[in-house]
Design a protein around this motif. Structure first.
Motif, PDB file in Angstrom:
ATOM      1  N   MET A   1       0.850  -1.189   0.000  1.00 12.15           N
ATOM      2  CA  MET A   1       0.000   0.000   0.000  1.00 12.15           C
ATOM      3  C   MET A   1       0.889   1.244   0.000  1.00 12.15           C
ATOM      4  O   MET A   1       1.845   1.333   0.777  1.00 12.15           O
ATOM      5  CB  MET A   1      -0.898  -0.024   1.247  1.00 12.15           C
ATOM      6  CG  MET A   1      -1.871   1.132   1.288  1.00 12.15           C
ATOM      7  SD  MET A   1      -2.900   1.141   2.772  1.00 12.15           S
ATOM      8  CE  MET A   1      -3.765  -0.418   2.665  1.00 12.15           C
ATOM      9  N   THR A   2       0.576   2.187  -0.902  1.00 11.51           N
ATOM     10  CA  THR A   2       1.306   3.452  -0.920  1.00 11.51           C
ATOM     11  C   THR A   2       1.153   4.133   0.442  1.00 11.51           C
ATOM     12  O   THR A   2       0.068   4.150   1.016  1.00 11.51           O
ATOM     13  CB  THR A   2       0.723   4.365  -2.024  1.00 11.51           C
ATOM     14  OG1 THR A   2       0.786   3.653  -3.259  1.00 11.51           O
ATOM     15  CG2 THR A   2       1.488   5.663  -2.122  1.00 11.51           C
ATOM     16  N   ASP A   3       2.292   4.661   0.968  1.00  8.35           N
ATOM     17  CA  ASP A   3       2.194   5.168   2.347  1.00  8.35           C
ATOM     18  C   ASP A   3       1.949   6.669   2.451  1.00  8.35           C
ATOM     19  O   ASP A   3       1.833   7.197   3.550  1.00  8.35           O
ATOM     20  CB  ASP A   3       3.421   4.749   3.163  1.00  8.35           C
ATOM     21  CG  ASP A   3       4.706   5.284   2.550  1.00  8.35           C
ATOM     22  OD1 ASP A   3       4.618   6.077   1.586  1.00  8.35           O
ATOM     23  OD2 ASP A   3       5.783   4.914   3.044  1.00  8.35           O
ATOM     24  N   SER A   4       1.836   7.365   1.295  1.00 11.21           N
ATOM     25  CA  SER A   4       1.536   8.802   1.353  1.00 11.21           C
ATOM     26  C   SER A   4       0.741   9.173   0.105  1.00 11.21           C
ATOM     27  O   SER A   4       1.198   8.950  -1.017  1.00 11.21           O
ATOM     28  CB  SER A   4       2.849   9.586   1.415  1.00 11.21           C
ATOM     29  OG  SER A   4       2.581  10.968   1.452  1.00 11.21           O
ATOM     30  N   VAL A   5      -0.441   9.724   0.295  1.00  6.85           N
ATOM     31  CA  VAL A   5      -1.323  10.034  -0.843  1.00  6.85           C
ATOM     32  C   VAL A   5      -1.985  11.399  -0.657  1.00  6.85           C
ATOM     33  O   VAL A   5      -2.002  11.955   0.438  1.00  6.85           O
ATOM     34  CB  VAL A   5      -2.439   8.968  -1.026  1.00  6.85           C
ATOM     35  CG1 VAL A   5      -1.893   7.681  -1.579  1.00  6.85           C
ATOM     36  CG2 VAL A   5      -3.215   8.765   0.267  1.00  6.85           C
ATOM     37  N   THR A 102      -0.750  -4.795   9.570  1.00  5.45           N
ATOM     38  CA  THR A 102      -1.220  -3.431   9.867  1.00  5.45           C
ATOM     39  C   THR A 102      -0.202  -2.452   9.305  1.00  5.45           C
ATOM     40  O   THR A 102       1.007  -2.669   9.423  1.00  5.45           O
ATOM     41  CB  THR A 102      -1.369  -3.247  11.389  1.00  5.45           C
ATOM     42  OG1 THR A 102      -2.356  -4.165  11.840  1.00  5.45           O
ATOM     43  CG2 THR A 102      -1.815  -1.842  11.740  1.00  5.45           C
ATOM     44  N   SER A 103      -0.677  -1.381   8.653  1.00  2.00           N
ATOM     45  CA  SER A 103       0.239  -0.389   8.086  1.00  2.00           C
ATOM     46  C   SER A 103      -0.314   1.003   8.341  1.00  2.00           C
ATOM     47  O   SER A 103      -1.415   1.161   8.868  1.00  2.00           O
ATOM     48  CB  SER A 103       0.430  -0.643   6.586  1.00  2.00           C
ATOM     49  OG  SER A 103      -0.829  -0.769   5.964  1.00  2.00           O
ATOM     50  N   THR A 104       0.468   2.026   7.957  1.00  7.34           N
ATOM     51  CA  THR A 104      -0.016   3.391   8.119  1.00  7.34           C
ATOM     52  C   THR A 104       0.006   4.099   6.771  1.00  7.34           C
ATOM     53  O   THR A 104       0.835   3.798   5.907  1.00  7.34           O
ATOM     54  CB  THR A 104       0.838   4.192   9.127  1.00  7.34           C
ATOM     55  OG1 THR A 104       2.195   4.136   8.707  1.00  7.34           O
ATOM     56  CG2 THR A 104       0.683   3.655  10.532  1.00  7.34           C
ATOM     57  N   VAL A 105      -0.921   5.019   6.595  1.00  7.63           N
ATOM     58  CA  VAL A 105      -0.999   5.832   5.372  1.00  7.63           C
ATOM     59  C   VAL A 105      -1.121   7.290   5.791  1.00  7.63           C
ATOM     60  O   VAL A 105      -1.966   7.623   6.637  1.00  7.63           O
ATOM     61  CB  VAL A 105      -2.236   5.468   4.517  1.00  7.63           C
ATOM     62  CG1 VAL A 105      -2.301   6.341   3.267  1.00  7.63           C
ATOM     63  CG2 VAL A 105      -2.237   4.014   4.145  1.00  7.63           C
ATOM     64  N   PHE A 106      -0.278   8.130   5.169  1.00  8.52           N
ATOM     65  CA  PHE A 106      -0.422   9.574   5.377  1.00  8.52           C
ATOM     66  C   PHE A 106      -1.261  10.125   4.223  1.00  8.52           C
ATOM     67  O   PHE A 106      -1.040   9.771   3.064  1.00  8.52           O
ATOM     68  CB  PHE A 106       0.950  10.269   5.403  1.00  8.52           C
ATOM     69  CG  PHE A 106       0.820  11.767   5.419  1.00  8.52           C
ATOM     70  CD1 PHE A 106       0.598  12.446   6.603  1.00  8.52           C
ATOM     71  CD2 PHE A 106       0.872  12.496   4.226  1.00  8.52           C
ATOM     72  CE1 PHE A 106       0.442  13.826   6.605  1.00  8.52           C
ATOM     73  CE2 PHE A 106       0.708  13.875   4.222  1.00  8.52           C
ATOM     74  CZ  PHE A 106       0.489  14.544   5.416  1.00  8.52           C
ATOM     75  N   ALA A 107      -2.209  10.999   4.542  1.00  8.93           N
ATOM     76  CA  ALA A 107      -3.036  11.595   3.481  1.00  8.93           C
ATOM     77  C   ALA A 107      -3.244  13.078   3.782  1.00  8.93           C
ATOM     78  O   ALA A 107      -3.474  13.457   4.936  1.00  8.93           O
ATOM     79  CB  ALA A 107      -4.394  10.890   3.410  1.00  8.93           C
ATOM     80  N   ARG A 108      -3.184  13.881   2.714  1.00  4.15           N
ATOM     81  CA  ARG A 108      -3.453  15.326   2.877  1.00  4.15           C
ATOM     82  C   ARG A 108      -4.925  15.558   3.204  1.00  4.15           C
ATOM     83  O   ARG A 108      -5.268  16.422   3.981  1.00  4.15           O
ATOM     84  CB  ARG A 108      -3.115  16.062   1.565  1.00  4.15           C
ATOM     85  CG  ARG A 108      -1.659  16.336   1.381  1.00  4.15           C
ATOM     86  CD  ARG A 108      -1.235  17.596   2.107  1.00  4.15           C
ATOM     87  NE  ARG A 108      -1.820  18.813   1.548  1.00  4.15           N
ATOM     88  CZ  ARG A 108      -1.948  19.950   2.224  1.00  4.15           C
ATOM     89  NH1 ARG A 108      -1.569  20.019   3.472  1.00  4.15           N
ATOM     90  NH2 ARG A 108      -2.479  21.016   1.647  1.00  4.15           N
ATOM     91  N   SER A 109      -5.801  14.776   2.549  1.00  6.83           N
ATOM     92  CA  SER A 109      -7.241  14.909   2.781  1.00  6.83           C
ATOM     93  C   SER A 109      -7.831  13.518   2.977  1.00  6.83           C
ATOM     94  O   SER A 109      -7.297  12.534   2.445  1.00  6.83           O
ATOM     95  CB  SER A 109      -7.935  15.560   1.571  1.00  6.83           C
ATOM     96  OG  SER A 109      -7.375  16.818   1.295  1.00  6.83           O
ATOM     97  N   VAL A 110      -8.938  13.461   3.698  1.00  2.88           N
ATOM     98  CA  VAL A 110      -9.605  12.170   3.948  1.00  2.88           C
ATOM     99  C   VAL A 110     -11.095  12.318   3.666  1.00  2.88           C
ATOM    100  O   VAL A 110     -11.724  13.303   4.096  1.00  2.88           O
ATOM    101  CB  VAL A 110      -9.396  11.712   5.413  1.00  2.88           C
ATOM    102  CG1 VAL A 110     -10.218  10.457   5.710  1.00  2.88           C
ATOM    103  CG2 VAL A 110      -7.919  11.446   5.685  1.00  2.88           C
ATOM    104  N   LEU A 111     -11.629  11.359   2.927  1.00  2.00           N
ATOM    105  CA  LEU A 111     -13.078  11.296   2.710  1.00  2.00           C
ATOM    106  C   LEU A 111     -13.629  10.112   3.501  1.00  2.00           C
ATOM    107  O   LEU A 111     -13.186   8.972   3.307  1.00  2.00           O
ATOM    108  CB  LEU A 111     -13.409  11.117   1.225  1.00  2.00           C
ATOM    109  CG  LEU A 111     -14.907  10.899   0.937  1.00  2.00           C
ATOM    110  CD1 LEU A 111     -15.732  12.149   1.264  1.00  2.00           C
ATOM    111  CD2 LEU A 111     -15.126  10.496  -0.525  1.00  2.00           C
ATOM    112  N   VAL A 112     -14.600  10.376   4.358  1.00  5.96           N
ATOM    113  CA  VAL A 112     -15.234   9.321   5.147  1.00  5.96           C
ATOM    114  C   VAL A 112     -16.501   8.873   4.426  1.00  5.96           C
ATOM    115  O   VAL A 112     -17.416   9.671   4.190  1.00  5.96           O
ATOM    116  CB  VAL A 112     -15.588   9.842   6.561  1.00  5.96           C
ATOM    117  CG1 VAL A 112     -16.316   8.766   7.356  1.00  5.96           C
ATOM    118  CG2 VAL A 112     -14.323  10.306   7.282  1.00  5.96           C
TER     119      VAL A 112
END
Ligand SMILES: Cc1cc2nc3c(=O)[nH]c(=O)nc-3n(C[C@H](O)[C@H](O)[C@H](O)COP(=O)(O)OP(=O)(O)OC[C@H]3O[C@@H](n4cnc5c(N)ncnc54)[C@H](O)[C@@H]3O)c2cc1C
Length: 307
Positions: A1-5, A102-112
């Protein structure tokens, strides 16, 4: 999984997948994380979605995910869930529980776009009929049940209002309160005037075979014959993972959004059933996802959007 999007989309139902399509086409880098438990999984066919009337729920998702394959900037991870979301620098960091790790992803914006969970009324064998001859959305499924003797089962104060709606499709409707004091005398009299009967005894069990409802047995042993009907579940938005961000929620726990899908937290957006005042439909959720995608793109370049 890409870790920054650019954008993390939590939930891959019609709201999330529609947003992913539009964000992908806008050249945003996108990760969709989807636990893949659609609210309508109980039903065999979905109705009312333009060009897809009658499509099985998982088929609609499969088609949407297949379309996303042509966008290399969009990743969809199914059977994974976002366990938590926290502020991090100029964006958010999500903890994602996958099938194996389990992994982490950084995102500038998040849509719930995580939809709703449903709790059905307290009736022992109700699950065996749900999605086959017993439904929750009249607009979605009443056409197939029209002119049959129907049940409406629920324990909430809006039961009389729902009965008035369902009476559009049948002249033979019995409202079962399952022992709850939720239909007052004035409402009962008004319903009776249109031929709708109110049965106040607790339900002992539903009768029928392989999901085909034939009757509702009440505590005294009487069986009221019906050939299908509706239930009024209690709906709970799936938003526990937002505890560390604490966006505004309404009194029923839905994400509060403006008409563009913006929440009270900058760069956190909402679409679909999780952000609506009540449950919606597939095409409404997809439309909200598309609109949120446009707003996310506009916000990212500082345009004051007219959406
Ligand atoms: C029995 C039934 C029949 C229905 N029939 C119809 C119909 O015929 N026509 C119609 O238009 N509508 C129908 N609906 C309503 C329709 O299913 C919803 O309006 C629609 O699915 C809402 O879309 P959504 O994208 O908001 O949420 P959903 O479709 O519920 O998708 C949300 C997704 O988010 C995932 N998720 C939740 N939490 C997390 C997390 N923390 N991390 C990652 N993923 C998460 C869930 O597993 C799910 O896959 C029906 C509903 C029911 C219950």
């Amino acid at each position: 999984m890409t870790d920054s999007v650019d954008v993390l989309i939590v939930g891959g139902g019609p709201a999330g997948l529609s947003a992913a399509l539009n964000l992908g086409r806008a050249r945003a880098s996108v990760v969709v994380v989807d636990a893949d438990r659609p609210r309508n999984a109980a039903t065999l066919r979905s109705h009312g979605f333009l060009t897809r009337d009658g499509v099985p729920p998982q088929e609609l998702r499969r088609l949407a995910r297949a379309e996303l394959l042509q966008y290399p900037n969009v990743e969809v991870h199914v059977r994974s869930r976002v366990a938590s979301l926290l502020f991090a620098g100029d964006g958010f960091i999500a903890e994602v529980e996958g099938r194996r790790e389990t992994s982490t992803v950084f995102a500038r914006s998040v849509l719930v776009a995580t939809g709703l969970r449903e709790t059905l009324p307290e009736v022992p064998n109700i699950r065996g009929f749900y999605g086959i001859t017993l439904f929750s959305c009249a607009a979605c499924d009443a056409w197939e049940l029209q002119d049959r003797p129907l049940a409406l089962i629920g324990e909430t104060p809006d039961l009389a209002a729902r009965a008035r709606l369902i009476a559009r499709w049948t002249k033979s409707l019995t409202v079962f309160t399952n022992g709850a004091d939720v239909v007052d005398a004035a409402d009962e009299a008004e319903l009776a005037a249109s031929g709708v009967r109110v049965e106040r005894e607790p339900i002992a069990e539903l009768e029928g075979d392989r999901g085909a409802l034939t009757g509702v047995k009440v505590a005294s042993g009487a069986v009221i014959p019906v050939e299908g009907g509706f239930v009024r579940p209690v709906w709970t938005p799936s938003l526990d993972f937002l505890a560390g961000i604490a966006p505004s929620l309404d009194e029923l726990g839905h994400l509060v959004v403006d008409r563009s899908g913006r929440t009270s937290v900058p760069r956190l957006y909402g679409a679909g059933d999780a952000a609506a005042p009540g449950p919606q439909q597939l095409i409404v959720a997809a439309g909200q996802g598309a609109r949120a995608a446009a707003v996310i793109v506009h916000d990212s370049v500082g345009i004051v959007t007219a959406h």
